[in-house]
Write an enzyme that holds these catalytic residues in place. Structure first.
Site, PDB file in Angstrom:
ATOM      1  CG  ASP A   1      -0.108   3.973  11.373  1.00  0.00           C
ATOM      2  OD1 ASP A   1       0.932   4.210  10.317  1.00  0.00           O
ATOM      3  OD2 ASP A   1      -0.500   3.377  11.150  1.00  0.00           O
TER       4      ASP A   1
ATOM      5  CG  PHE B   1      -4.630   0.510   7.335  1.00  0.00           C
ATOM      6  CD1 PHE B   1      -4.198   0.413   5.561  1.00  0.00           C
ATOM      7  CD2 PHE B   1      -4.394  -0.506   7.972  1.00  0.00           C
ATOM      8  CE1 PHE B   1      -3.926  -0.459   5.195  1.00  0.00           C
ATOM      9  CE2 PHE B   1      -4.195  -2.242   7.589  1.00  0.00           C
ATOM     10  CZ  PHE B   1      -3.805  -2.099   5.795  1.00  0.00           C
TER      11      PHE B   1
ATOM     12  NE  ARG C   1      -2.522   1.997  -3.016  1.00  0.00           N
ATOM     13  CZ  ARG C   1      -2.376   1.523  -1.606  1.00  0.00           C
ATOM     14  NH1 ARG C   1      -2.352   2.330  -0.607  1.00  0.00           N
ATOM     15  NH2 ARG C   1      -1.902  -0.003  -1.281  1.00  0.00           N
TER      16      ARG C   1
ATOM     17  CE1 TYR D   1       3.749  -3.814   5.126  1.00  0.00           C
ATOM     18  CE2 TYR D   1       4.568  -4.634   6.689  1.00  0.00           C
ATOM     19  CZ  TYR D   1       3.221  -3.766   6.254  1.00  0.00           C
ATOM     20  OH  TYR D   1       1.960  -3.774   6.703  1.00  0.00           O
ATOM     21  CE  LYS D   2       1.946  -0.686   4.301  1.00  0.00           C
ATOM     22  NZ  LYS D   2       1.140  -0.050   5.191  1.00  0.00           N
TER      23      LYS D   2
HETATM   24  C1  LIG Z   1       0.162  -1.506   5.680  1.00  0.00           C
HETATM   25  C2  LIG Z   1      -0.270  -0.718   7.258  1.00  0.00           C
HETATM   26  C3  LIG Z   1      -0.610  -1.106   7.967  1.00  0.00           C
HETATM   27  C4  LIG Z   1      -0.714  -3.000   8.336  1.00  0.00           C
HETATM   28  O1  LIG Z   1      -0.315  -3.331   8.779  1.00  0.00           O
HETATM   29  P1  LIG Z   1       0.441  -4.476   9.979  1.00  0.00           P
HETATM   30  O2  LIG Z   1       0.996  -4.622  10.981  1.00  0.00           O
HETATM   31  O3  LIG Z   1       1.817  -4.188   9.163  1.00  0.00           O
HETATM   32  O4  LIG Z   1      -0.580  -5.895   8.944  1.00  0.00           O
HETATM   33  C5  LIG Z   1      -1.309  -0.731   9.139  1.00  0.00           C
HETATM   34  N1  LIG Z   1      -1.448   1.019   9.475  1.00  0.00           N
HETATM   35  C6  LIG Z   1      -1.324   1.449   8.249  1.00  0.00           C
HETATM   36  C7  LIG Z   1      -1.964   2.754   8.052  1.00  0.00           C
HETATM   37  C8  LIG Z   1      -0.891   0.780   6.813  1.00  0.00           C
HETATM   38  O5  LIG Z   1      -0.803   1.293   6.174  1.00  0.00           O
END
Ligand SMILES: *Cc1c(COP(=O)(O)O)cnc(C)c1O
Length: 397
Positions: free
Chosen positions: A184, A113, A356, A209-210
């Protein structure tokens, strides 16, 4: 006692919606709004500052962390909550690099990400010690772990394709090479069974939040393997990670627990909402969630492939190599997703061409998934996605 799935009654979902985006933002759990209201009116409103003690706001980050620990296969006391995932990734990586001062390589992969990679890039600049971020293809990561690697930093389930790394095998490989392992879990926590304790990774972080349904901007979490806590140098040495915040000492002394990765004042209202959201996981075994998720995603793939020959599966076909989401590549993917959303089936779009769909067995069943595939078939077959209103890009896709 194990709970049967789905548990739809625990969520406040709009009647007319089939929600296939719980991998991006989980829906509103029933009771969460009431919890927020109670914290705001009775605790904040009436108890005022006394609520830090009387309502134990101070202990809330740890209580919530312990509930998340169960879902990721980590021991109680090993998970701290707060801040956002990007910050937790930064903290884990900074600590990992300090643990391997003679090494200069951070190994990630090209599917990671962007925020994780951006945080690594920023940390490298800030340290100014000549660290290098390497991002081979996900399939080539295991072989790329060599003696120069300080930290292996990977997202377990790829946010675009749903491809899942073998957590145990890669962690073992990292440790054999003397590297620190950081996972992660953004698309894993609440999606697939995890065994952090068993795999022995030094760090893991995720957002809530996911799949955990903590609401937009809900606090993140970080797990530290208990035996290395005292080796962890907090890069963000805020007072809430101090051994005795209210001693107000002039010098920083890290807490002798995972709590040293806390930074500042916790977001009490969001933590309370997350705490309420975690009630939906009570009695739920991740193995049952996984079995149901595979059943739903296999059904979806079969139904979509039967109806939409122009869509190409962009996720691993083998369910054991995927997380809890399925992506299809389609040239007009953005417009098709907009047309689908207009018909009540909510997924999302990731560039260049991925539609998705997330599978969340707490509140989805086979009928939902079958119906979603049917509506997708109509959108694609009829060319309805070609309408001009579906071509306009929003700021969030
Ligand atoms: C959703 C996501 C994030 C988002 O990070 P935030 O700091 O919560 O905005 C980071 N890394 C991955 C792999 C994600 O899927």
């Amino acid at each position: 006692m194990a709970a049967t799935l789905p548990r739809k009654a625990l969520f406040d979902l709009p009647e007319e919606v089939i929600y296939l985006d719980g991998n991006s933002l989980g829906p509103l759990p029933r009771g969460a709004a009431e919890r927020a209201h109670e914290v705001m009116t009775s605790e904040w409103g009436r108890a005022l500052i006394r609520a830090w003690n009387s309502a134990d706001w101070m202990g809330l980050p740890k209580r919530v962390g312990d509930r998340i620990a169960r879902l990721i296969g980590a021991p109680a006391g090993s998970v701290a909550t707060g801040d956002t995932l990007s910050i937790k990734v930064y903290q884990a990586l900074a600590a990992a690099l300090a643990m391997r001062p003679d090494r200069r390589v951070i190994l990630s992969d090209s599917g990671n990400f962007p925020s994780d990679l951006y945080m690594a890039q920023g940390l490298i600049r800030m340290l100014g010690k000549g660290h290098e971020l390497r991002t081979p293809a996900p399939e080539a990561v295991a072989e790329a772990i060599g003696p120069e690697v300080a930290a292996v930093m990977l997202t377990h389930v790829d946010y675009r394709s749903g491809r899942m790394h073998d957590m145990a095998a890669i962690t073992r490989r990292a440790h054999e090479a003397g590297a620190v392992m950081i996972w992660d879990l953004a698309h894993s926590a609440g999606a697939v069974p995890l065994d952090l304790a068993g795999c022995g990774a030094e760090f893991a972080a995720g957002c809530s939040y996911k799949y955990l349904n903590g609401g937009p901007g809900a606090p993140a979490f970080i797990h530290v393997r208990p035996d290395i806590v005292e080796e962890v140098e907090p890069a963000l040495s805020g007072w809430m990670g101090h051994e005795a915040p209210f001693a107000m000492e002039p010098g920083y002394r890290p807490a002798m627990s995972t709590e040293r990765l806390r930074v500042g004042t916790p977001p009490v209202i969001q933590l309370a909402v997350l705490d309420a959201a975690l009630d939906a996981w009570e009695g739920v075994e991740m193995a049952a969630v996984r079995a149901a998720s595979i059943e739903l995603s296999e059904l979806f793939i079969a139904e979509v492939e039967a109806r939409c020959p122009s869509l190409r599966l962009a996720s691993p076909r083998d369910p054991s190599a995927r997380g809890s989401q399925v992506s299809f590549a389609f040239q007009h993917g953005y417009a098709a997703m907009q047309a689908l959303i207009a018909r009540g089936v909510i997924g999302d779009f990731r560039p260049p061409d991925l539609m998705r769909f997330g599978f969340t067995p707490l509140y989805l069943d086979r009928a939902d998934v079958g119906r979603a595939a049917e509506i997708l078939g109509e959108v694609i077959g009829s060319g309805a996605f070609r309408a001009p209103e579906y071509q306009v890009m929003g700021r969030v896709t």
